[in-house]
Scaffold this motif. Sequence first.
Motif, PDB file in Angstrom:
ATOM      1  N   GLY A  27     -61.228 -94.027   6.515  1.00 38.48           N
ATOM      2  CA  GLY A  27     -62.502 -94.560   7.019  1.00 38.48           C
ATOM      3  C   GLY A  27     -63.696 -93.715   6.575  1.00 38.48           C
ATOM      4  N   TYR A  30     -64.371 -94.672   3.085  1.00 40.63           N
ATOM      5  CA  TYR A  30     -64.955 -96.017   3.119  1.00 40.63           C
ATOM      6  C   TYR A  30     -66.448 -95.929   3.436  1.00 40.63           C
ATOM      7  CZ  TYR A  30     -65.552-100.904   4.700  1.00 40.63           C
ATOM      8  OH  TYR A  30     -65.976-102.206   4.866  1.00 40.63           O
ATOM      9  N   PHE A  34     -68.616 -97.330   0.435  1.00 41.29           N
ATOM     10  CA  PHE A  34     -68.730 -98.791   0.570  1.00 41.29           C
ATOM     11  C   PHE A  34     -69.965 -99.334  -0.149  1.00 41.29           C
ATOM     12  CE2 PHE A  34     -70.411-102.636   2.401  1.00 41.29           C
ATOM     13  CZ  PHE A  34     -69.318-103.479   2.320  1.00 41.29           C
ATOM     14  N   GLN A  57     -63.820-105.809   0.136  1.00 43.00           N
ATOM     15  CA  GLN A  57     -62.819-105.501   1.161  1.00 43.00           C
ATOM     16  C   GLN A  57     -61.433-105.382   0.520  1.00 43.00           C
ATOM     17  OE1 GLN A  57     -64.899-104.506   3.661  1.00 43.00           O
ATOM     18  NE2 GLN A  57     -63.673-105.508   5.204  1.00 43.00           N
ATOM     19  N   LEU A  61     -58.947-102.237   0.493  1.00 35.24           N
ATOM     20  CA  LEU A  61     -57.596-102.414   1.040  1.00 35.24           C
ATOM     21  C   LEU A  61     -56.559-101.909   0.028  1.00 35.24           C
ATOM     22  CD1 LEU A  61     -55.778-103.536   3.303  1.00 35.24           C
ATOM     23  CD2 LEU A  61     -55.828-105.733   2.140  1.00 35.24           C
ATOM     24  N   MET A  64     -56.701 -98.168  -0.127  1.00 35.81           N
ATOM     25  CA  MET A  64     -56.077 -97.579   1.064  1.00 35.81           C
ATOM     26  C   MET A  64     -54.542 -97.645   0.956  1.00 35.81           C
ATOM     27  SD  MET A  64     -57.155 -98.703   4.853  1.00 35.81           S
ATOM     28  CE  MET A  64     -56.624 -97.831   6.301  1.00 35.81           C
TER      29      MET A  64
ATOM     30  N   ASP B  25     -67.206-103.311   7.162  1.00 37.60           N
ATOM     31  CA  ASP B  25     -66.381-103.467   8.354  1.00 37.60           C
ATOM     32  C   ASP B  25     -65.016-102.807   8.133  1.00 37.60           C
ATOM     33  OD1 ASP B  25     -65.101-104.289  10.616  1.00 37.60           O
ATOM     34  OD2 ASP B  25     -65.139-106.430  10.171  1.00 37.60           O
ATOM     35  N   PHE B  26     -64.941-101.552   8.526  1.00 31.13           N
ATOM     36  CA  PHE B  26     -63.691-100.822   8.288  1.00 31.13           C
ATOM     37  C   PHE B  26     -62.563-101.329   9.187  1.00 31.13           C
ATOM     38  CE2 PHE B  26     -60.798 -97.144   8.848  1.00 31.13           C
ATOM     39  CZ  PHE B  26     -60.315 -97.114   7.547  1.00 31.13           C
ATOM     40  N   ARG B  28     -61.777-104.298   9.929  1.00 35.93           N
ATOM     41  CA  ARG B  28     -61.111-105.437   9.280  1.00 35.93           C
ATOM     42  C   ARG B  28     -60.096-104.935   8.242  1.00 35.93           C
ATOM     43  NH1 ARG B  28     -64.572-109.351   5.529  1.00 35.93           N
ATOM     44  NH2 ARG B  28     -62.890-109.843   4.101  1.00 35.93           N
ATOM     45  N   ILE B  29     -60.505-103.945   7.467  1.00 37.93           N
ATOM     46  CA  ILE B  29     -59.599-103.389   6.460  1.00 37.93           C
ATOM     47  C   ILE B  29     -58.413-102.712   7.136  1.00 37.93           C
ATOM     48  CG2 ILE B  29     -59.377-101.477   4.803  1.00 37.93           C
ATOM     49  CD1 ILE B  29     -61.732-102.254   3.509  1.00 37.93           C
ATOM     50  N   HIS B  30     -58.728-101.964   8.180  1.00 42.02           N
ATOM     51  CA  HIS B  30     -57.667-101.242   8.881  1.00 42.02           C
ATOM     52  C   HIS B  30     -56.652-102.218   9.463  1.00 42.02           C
ATOM     53  CE1 HIS B  30     -55.813 -98.244  11.544  1.00 42.02           C
ATOM     54  NE2 HIS B  30     -56.137 -97.446  10.551  1.00 42.02           N
ATOM     55  N   ASP B  32     -56.020-105.286   8.334  1.00 42.15           N
ATOM     56  CA  ASP B  32     -55.259-105.855   7.202  1.00 42.15           C
ATOM     57  C   ASP B  32     -54.230-104.860   6.687  1.00 42.15           C
ATOM     58  OD1 ASP B  32     -56.758-108.116   7.411  1.00 42.15           O
ATOM     59  OD2 ASP B  32     -58.018-107.739   5.657  1.00 42.15           O
ATOM     60  N   TYR B  33     -54.626-103.584   6.691  1.00 36.53           N
ATOM     61  CA  TYR B  33     -53.727-102.525   6.215  1.00 36.53           C
ATOM     62  C   TYR B  33     -52.510-102.416   7.135  1.00 36.53           C
ATOM     63  CZ  TYR B  33     -52.032 -97.818   5.164  1.00 36.53           C
ATOM     64  OH  TYR B  33     -51.236 -96.743   4.851  1.00 36.53           O
TER      65      TYR B  33
END
Lengths: 187, 68
Positions: A27, A30, A34, A57, A61, A64, B25-26, B28-30, B32-33
């Motif tokens: 995070g 990010y 971002f 996004q 993803l 990550m 929007d972290f 949302r990624i988190h 999905d992850y």
Amino acid sequence: MKFKRNIKNLSESEIIELAKKESYYFGILYDVYFEQIFRFVFSRLGGNESIAGDVTQETFLKAMANIQKYEDRGFPFSSWLYRIAQNEVSMYFRKSKKDNFVPVEIEKLNDLKDEITGDAGISEVEIDHLISMINELEASHLDIIELRFFQQMSFKEISEIYNISEANAKMRTYRILEKLKSNWGTK
Amino acid sequence: MRKFTRNIDNKSLQPTEEQIKRQKDFSRIHHDYEKLTKRGKKPLYRDPKALIFIVLVAVIILLLFLES
């Protein structure tokens, strides 16, 4: 409650190492990157906010999910993110069945024309001619022209995205320019 | 398919601060992850310890049943 280390004192490479162990730390990366990745994707997609948001996004993803594979090879972390973003943008265009129109500013077309012909200034006819020429380029060549002239990236930045040497990035660009140059007078 | 056109109506190719905020929007990624990496529960037949335990209990119950 989980104990979180004081991140203010950590270097970027330390945060990356922590992100490999715990997703919470991603995070921080990010937050830092971002905006620049979103700006890059947004302009590559011709200013389409919602698609740029989704592609960005998806970029983060993938970053990550694959951070374990990231190795510090002396390039900035952002170049790794740009590489993923570049692939995601290309994939979006490849998968998209309809034509996606990406507007280019006249000044940037002028710069490209200047590089091809050596003459400053561009007429209306030349704009149309140049656009039709670049639209006929193969996707990989188009990407390099776009990064160099429309995104105004340096050869160093391009080389970092493609994971090649700066000299190689220059050589690829000049080969494409030579091709455009030889086609310029033929139409 | 990508096609370049000239920017006639001077469309901005840089996002506004508002657009950046809207798309950042972290969580949302988190989410999905987590969905991507969360493993399903191990099926019973792939967990040898649980399987042996259940077979043992079944054998004991069967022996008790036959004894009576």
